[in-house]
Design a protein around this motif. Structure first.
Motif, PDB file in Angstrom:
ATOM      1  N   TYR A  71       0.837  -1.208   0.000  1.00  0.00           N
ATOM      2  CA  TYR A  71       0.000   0.000   0.000  1.00  0.00           C
ATOM      3  C   TYR A  71       0.870   1.255   0.000  1.00  0.00           C
ATOM      4  O   TYR A  71       0.584   2.214  -0.726  1.00  0.00           O
ATOM      5  CB  TYR A  71      -0.937   0.002   1.212  1.00  0.00           C
ATOM      6  CG  TYR A  71      -1.872   1.188   1.197  1.00  0.00           C
ATOM      7  CD1 TYR A  71      -2.963   1.216   0.341  1.00  0.00           C
ATOM      8  CD2 TYR A  71      -1.639   2.302   2.004  1.00  0.00           C
ATOM      9  CE1 TYR A  71      -3.809   2.308   0.294  1.00  0.00           C
ATOM     10  CE2 TYR A  71      -2.481   3.395   1.968  1.00  0.00           C
ATOM     11  CZ  TYR A  71      -3.561   3.390   1.112  1.00  0.00           C
ATOM     12  OH  TYR A  71      -4.383   4.494   1.057  1.00  0.00           O
ATOM     13  N   ARG A  97      -0.684  -1.446  -7.153  1.00  0.00           N
ATOM     14  CA  ARG A  97      -2.158  -1.414  -7.115  1.00  0.00           C
ATOM     15  C   ARG A  97      -2.732  -2.793  -7.455  1.00  0.00           C
ATOM     16  O   ARG A  97      -3.681  -3.250  -6.814  1.00  0.00           O
ATOM     17  CB  ARG A  97      -2.679  -0.372  -8.108  1.00  0.00           C
ATOM     18  CG  ARG A  97      -4.169  -0.075  -7.941  1.00  0.00           C
ATOM     19  CD  ARG A  97      -4.625   1.013  -8.909  1.00  0.00           C
ATOM     20  NE  ARG A  97      -5.891   1.575  -8.497  1.00  0.00           N
ATOM     21  CZ  ARG A  97      -7.082   1.041  -8.732  1.00  0.00           C
ATOM     22  NH1 ARG A  97      -7.152  -0.097  -9.385  1.00  0.00           N
ATOM     23  NH2 ARG A  97      -8.190   1.615  -8.322  1.00  0.00           N
ATOM     24  N   LEU A 100      -2.185  -5.063  -4.523  1.00  0.00           N
ATOM     25  CA  LEU A 100      -3.097  -4.628  -3.466  1.00  0.00           C
ATOM     26  C   LEU A 100      -4.511  -5.125  -3.734  1.00  0.00           C
ATOM     27  O   LEU A 100      -5.187  -5.650  -2.840  1.00  0.00           O
ATOM     28  CB  LEU A 100      -3.066  -3.101  -3.401  1.00  0.00           C
ATOM     29  CG  LEU A 100      -3.656  -2.398  -2.190  1.00  0.00           C
ATOM     30  CD1 LEU A 100      -2.986  -2.860  -0.911  1.00  0.00           C
ATOM     31  CD2 LEU A 100      -3.507  -0.883  -2.341  1.00  0.00           C
ATOM     32  N   LEU A 148     -10.625   0.335  -1.069  1.00  0.00           N
ATOM     33  CA  LEU A 148      -9.418   1.150  -1.267  1.00  0.00           C
ATOM     34  C   LEU A 148      -9.683   2.605  -0.894  1.00  0.00           C
ATOM     35  O   LEU A 148      -8.841   3.281  -0.292  1.00  0.00           O
ATOM     36  CB  LEU A 148      -8.960   1.034  -2.726  1.00  0.00           C
ATOM     37  CG  LEU A 148      -7.502   1.348  -3.047  1.00  0.00           C
ATOM     38  CD1 LEU A 148      -6.545   0.581  -2.159  1.00  0.00           C
ATOM     39  CD2 LEU A 148      -7.192   1.052  -4.515  1.00  0.00           C
TER      40      LEU A 148
END
Length: 368
Positions: A71, A97, A100, A148
């Motif tokens: 992150y 990303r 994640l 997110l």
């Protein structure tokens, strides 16, 4: 949806979980024989709070730490120039990303399958339920995006304000002692420990001096510098015409620095918000750490509750001291934080306000 996520009832149910996360974190800080980097550690803390409390994910600590590192990589590169070359910040951000999103998808799937043992509705539960109420099952992509967004909202700015809070308590021991006096007078702190069941939302909201301290931290060290708005109708400012449809930026930091209601603007003085002075009450737009108008920050009540819970734990269960000779300078980019992260040594306290020795210290003491 967000009004439900940050409602009074929701905050009441989050509070015990927030306390647990903060307690565990301060225990870990106190058991570390070395000084900690407060800014880095408060980033970990706010990330952990978002994952454990807001989203209700039961991710093992080792996996949680890995997800935090990914992150961080994502956040560090999110504003990179969109040049898609190998080893570019943009490419690193895209890869982070994707990693994640995979980690979040796994956590969401496990959460959807395992609904046993839940004693409160977290933000993600409310998001899912809201979709069903409107006759629309949220897709996995929508859930990942919402997740997110919630992490992003709870992360950087809260870590910045938490670091500023710790730095000001170090700089102003009289403020810390005054906080302890208020906690004692309200029956929250007794014989050096927090009384069981005393930390309810209404009790915390009744702590006026604590509220003043948090307000002053946010006035003097507003995490972000400003915000953007779209001009709804043409207006004039200092002889210049600003047309309808333009984007304008307002500066939170400059507003706080120049607002005539604040006396001695550079001085950390929580009493300016006390009943006798109430410097934030004069005018709507002199004090706006969370923005203003219809687009004020939706998570402001959660952020303030987290900061208050942290301040209470710091005042009640920890002794801490600066590990460098002088206080570090502050940088404003990307959010307000000390240039060296703020190096601080934490010591645990027992119920008599005595330092708890770490295992190593205890062993060394036994050999003397």
């Amino acid at each position: 949806v967000f009004s439900k996520i940050f409602s009074h009832e929701a905050l009441e149910s989050y509070l015990p979980k927030i306390q647990l996360v903060i307690k565990d974190t301060l225990r870990a800080w106190s058991s570390n024989p070395e000084p900690i980097n407060v800014y880095h550690e408060t980033q970990k803390l706010t990330f952990r709070m978002a994952i454990r409390v807001l989203l209700g994910f039961r991710i093992p600590d080792e996996e949680l730490n890995r997800l935090f590192e990914v992150y961080q990589q994502f956040v560090e590169n999110v504003f990179s120039l969109p040049v898609d070359l190998p080893f570019s910040g943009y490419r690193r951000g895209i890869r982070a990303r994707e990693t994640l999103q995979k980690g979040l998808e796994k956590a969401i799937q496990e959460k959807l399958q395992n609904t046993q043992g839940k004693d409160y509705a977290d933000a993600l539960d409310i998001l899912i339920e809201s979709g069903k109420e409107h006759g629309k099952e949220l897709t996995m992509q929508e859930l990942k995006d919402g997740t997110l967004e919630l992490i992003f909202a709870a992360y950087a700015t809260t870590a910045s304000a938490s670091t500023s809070l710790i730095m000001q308590l170090l700089k102003h021991p009289r403020v810390l002692e005054k906080l302890r006096e208020e906690l004692r007078s309200k029956g929250i702190l007794h014989n050096g420990c927090i009384c069981e069941g005393s930390l309810r939302l209404d009790n915390i909201n009744s702590l006026h001096y604590l509220d003043c301290v948090i307000k002053e931290v946010l006035r003097l060290f507003t995490p972000i510098s400003g915000g953007y708005r779209t001009v709804l109708q043409t207006f004039e400012l200092d002889g210049f015409q600003i047309p309808k449809g333009w984007s304008v930026m307002y500066s939170i930091r400059d507003t706080h620095d120049t607002a005539p209601v604040f006396k001695d603007v550079d001085v950390f003085d929580p009493d300016r918000f006390g009943q006798g002075r109430s410097e934030d009450k004069d005018g709507r737009f002199h004090y706006l750490p969370f923005g203003g108008g219809v687009r004020t920050c939706l998570g402001k009540h959660l952020a303030k509750l987290f900061l208050k819970a942290l301040a209470i734990e710091l005042a009640s269960t920890s002794r801490f001291e600066l590990a460098t000779r002088t206080f570090p300078k502050i940088t404003l980019v990307p959010v307000v934080h000390p240039v060296d992260g703020l190096k601080v040594k934490f010591f645990g306290l027992d119920s008599n306000q005595n330092e708890i020795l770490t295992g190593t210290d205890a062993m060394l003491g036994a050999t003397v």
